[in-house]
Scaffold this motif. Structure first.
Motif, PDB file in Angstrom:
ATOM      1  N   PHE A   1     -14.143 -14.997 -15.827  1.00 16.85           N
ATOM      2  CA  PHE A   1     -12.953 -14.670 -15.170  1.00 16.85           C
ATOM      3  C   PHE A   1     -12.998 -13.776 -14.111  1.00 16.85           C
ATOM      4  CE2 PHE A   1     -10.869 -10.292 -16.392  1.00 16.85           C
ATOM      5  CZ  PHE A   1      -9.777 -10.491 -15.599  1.00 16.85           C
TER       6      PHE A   1
ATOM      7  N   TRP B   1     -13.951 -21.507 -14.258  1.00 14.58           N
ATOM      8  CA  TRP B   1     -12.586 -21.166 -13.449  1.00 14.58           C
ATOM      9  C   TRP B   1     -12.641 -21.752 -12.121  1.00 14.58           C
ATOM     10  CZ3 TRP B   1      -8.540 -20.917 -15.991  1.00 14.58           C
ATOM     11  CH2 TRP B   1      -8.132 -20.344 -16.986  1.00 14.58           C
TER      12      TRP B   1
ATOM     13  N   GLN C   1      -8.347 -14.509 -17.640  1.00 15.73           N
ATOM     14  CA  GLN C   1      -9.029 -13.747 -18.702  1.00 15.73           C
ATOM     15  C   GLN C   1      -9.059 -14.240 -19.994  1.00 15.73           C
ATOM     16  OE1 GLN C   1      -7.762  -9.534 -19.331  1.00 15.73           O
ATOM     17  NE2 GLN C   1      -9.904  -9.105 -20.096  1.00 15.73           N
ATOM     18  N   SER C   2      -9.812 -14.338 -20.966  1.00 12.13           N
ATOM     19  CA  SER C   2     -10.040 -15.048 -22.255  1.00 12.13           C
ATOM     20  C   SER C   2      -8.937 -14.359 -23.000  1.00 12.13           C
ATOM     21  CB  SER C   2     -11.383 -14.550 -22.880  1.00 12.13           C
ATOM     22  OG  SER C   2     -11.372 -14.656 -24.341  1.00 12.13           O
TER      23      SER C   2
ATOM     24  N   ARG D   1      -9.343 -13.649 -26.009  1.00 13.20           N
ATOM     25  CA  ARG D   1     -10.039 -12.549 -27.027  1.00 13.20           C
ATOM     26  C   ARG D   1      -9.465 -11.260 -26.517  1.00 13.20           C
ATOM     27  NH1 ARG D   1     -14.687 -14.871 -24.893  1.00 13.20           N
ATOM     28  NH2 ARG D   1     -15.514 -13.689 -22.939  1.00 13.20           N
TER      29      ARG D   1
ATOM     30  N   TYR E   1      -4.936 -22.417 -23.251  1.00  6.93           N
ATOM     31  CA  TYR E   1      -5.157 -21.306 -24.129  1.00  6.93           C
ATOM     32  C   TYR E   1      -4.590 -21.784 -25.333  1.00  6.93           C
ATOM     33  CZ  TYR E   1      -6.398 -18.064 -20.437  1.00  6.93           C
ATOM     34  OH  TYR E   1      -6.839 -17.392 -19.295  1.00  6.93           O
TER      35      TYR E   1
ATOM     36  N   ASN F   1      -9.489 -15.781 -31.394  1.00  6.17           N
ATOM     37  CA  ASN F   1     -10.839 -16.174 -30.815  1.00  6.17           C
ATOM     38  C   ASN F   1     -11.642 -15.092 -30.586  1.00  6.17           C
ATOM     39  OD1 ASN F   1     -12.890 -17.289 -29.364  1.00  6.17           O
ATOM     40  ND2 ASN F   1     -11.795 -17.401 -27.342  1.00  6.17           N
TER      41      ASN F   1
END
Length: 336
Positions: free
Chosen positions: A16, A46, A187-188, A190, A329, A335
């Protein structure tokens, strides 16, 4: 130090923050090598989504920071190393703490050892605000006590101390950047802000979260990237730990409601047990004192205070709600 004419290696370049950092360095005309995690798909993470005008200027090295030989090979011929490679998911650190020791501590040791042997001119090591744990005083300065409230934060404390030990023991030119909660495109899910945005974007009105009373100092990724570059350039940063934060505190619950307002929806917040940290592990309050960054680096947040936070959230929402991005996603799956 001037970065002009320097060859720069970025570990964790496929992640990220790392991908945004690599892109900005290339835009500024620097000679950059992206160290990405080796995988059989030949994925650059990414960076696979970066514009062609960026990737065509990149050198890419696929390896693993846990491998000292590969790390040294990747760093050979480079002048500056920005070390971002890390396991960062706090919930997964409860599940598999051994992997955090291998990646975050041993991986950092590999970078430091290679830097010492290769006479690297500057190493920027990435810390995290999680090393402070729940604030004992606010705003949090770099002198705040360190508290390992999760295996993740403990591993980052260990890595930070290793980096400082190489500065103190061998005069290795190391700087430690300590970003507070970075958010933004890529960004993830999570992380809490993407979690909220992607649930709303997929049509959910009942948003599943963990604790909503803790506060955070959210830092937009563009500000974090500028912080990395400022630390890399600064001679004054050597041997120092420097917070990069917005100096604005907001609760998770208020953040969720602010995102809902920006997305023009009404939401209900539900607490889901699996998203809760163990009681003593929850970091209740984070709020950065960024005075040192301003004084040593001349860095300041351009997305600071509530208005800046809303601008950063708007940019983040715009990215996540683009269908080609949202499809990456799994919005209905938690996650860890």
């Amino acid at each position: 130090m001037s970065l002009r004419g320097k060859k720069i290696l970025v570990t964790g370049a496929d992640g990220f923050i790392g991908s945004h950092l690599v892109e900005e360095l290339v835009r500024q005309g620097y000679d950059v090598c992206a160290f990405v995690n080796y995988n059989s798909f030949n994925s650059w993470g990414w960076l696979d989504h970066s514009p062609h005008e960026i990737t065509k200027e990149l050198n890419v090295f696929a390896g693993d920071v846990r491998d000292p030989y590969g790390v040294k090979k990747a760093m050979t011929g480079y002048d500056v190393v920005l070390h971002l490679a890390s396991l960062i998911a706090i919930p997964y650190s409860y599940h598999s703490p051994d992997t955090y020791v291998d990646t975050n501590i041993k991986g950092t040791l590999n970078v430091l050892q290679a830097a010492r042997e290769l006479n690297i001119e500057k190493v920027v090591h990435t810390s995290t605000s999680e090393v402070y744990g729940t604030a004992k005083f606010v705003p949090i300065t770099e002198e705040h006590p360190l508290q390992g409230q999760s295996p993740y934060s403990a591993s980052k404390i260990g890595a930070d101390q290793l980096a400082l030990s190489f500065y103190n023991s061998f005069n290795l030119p190391v700087s430690i950047i300590r970003p507070f909660n970075t958010y933004g495109p890529r960004q993830s899910a999570r992380a809490v802000i993407p979690t909220i945005i992607t649930q709303i974007a997929s049509g959910e009105k009942a948003i599943k979260l963990g604790s909503i009373h803790p506060t955070r100092d959210f830092n937009y990724v563009k500000d974090t990237v500028n912080g990395f570059i400022s630390v890399a350039k600064s001679e004054k940063s050597i041997g120092e730990v420097i917070n990069i934060g917005s100096n604005y505190e907001i609760s998770i619950g208020e953040t969720a409601n602010l995102i809902a307002e920006l997305m023009s929806v009404n939401i209900e917040i539900l607490t889901e047990d699996q998203r809760l940290r163990p009681e003593k592990s929850e970091v209740e309050r984070l709020w950065a004192d960024n005075t040192k960054a301003k004084e040593l680096l001349g860095w300041y947040p351009t997305y600071g205070e509530r208005d800046g936070f809303k601008r950063g959230l708007k940019e983040t929402i715009d990215w996540f709600t683009t269908s080609s991005n949202l499809k990456n996603y799994k919005t209905r799956m938690y996650n860890i």
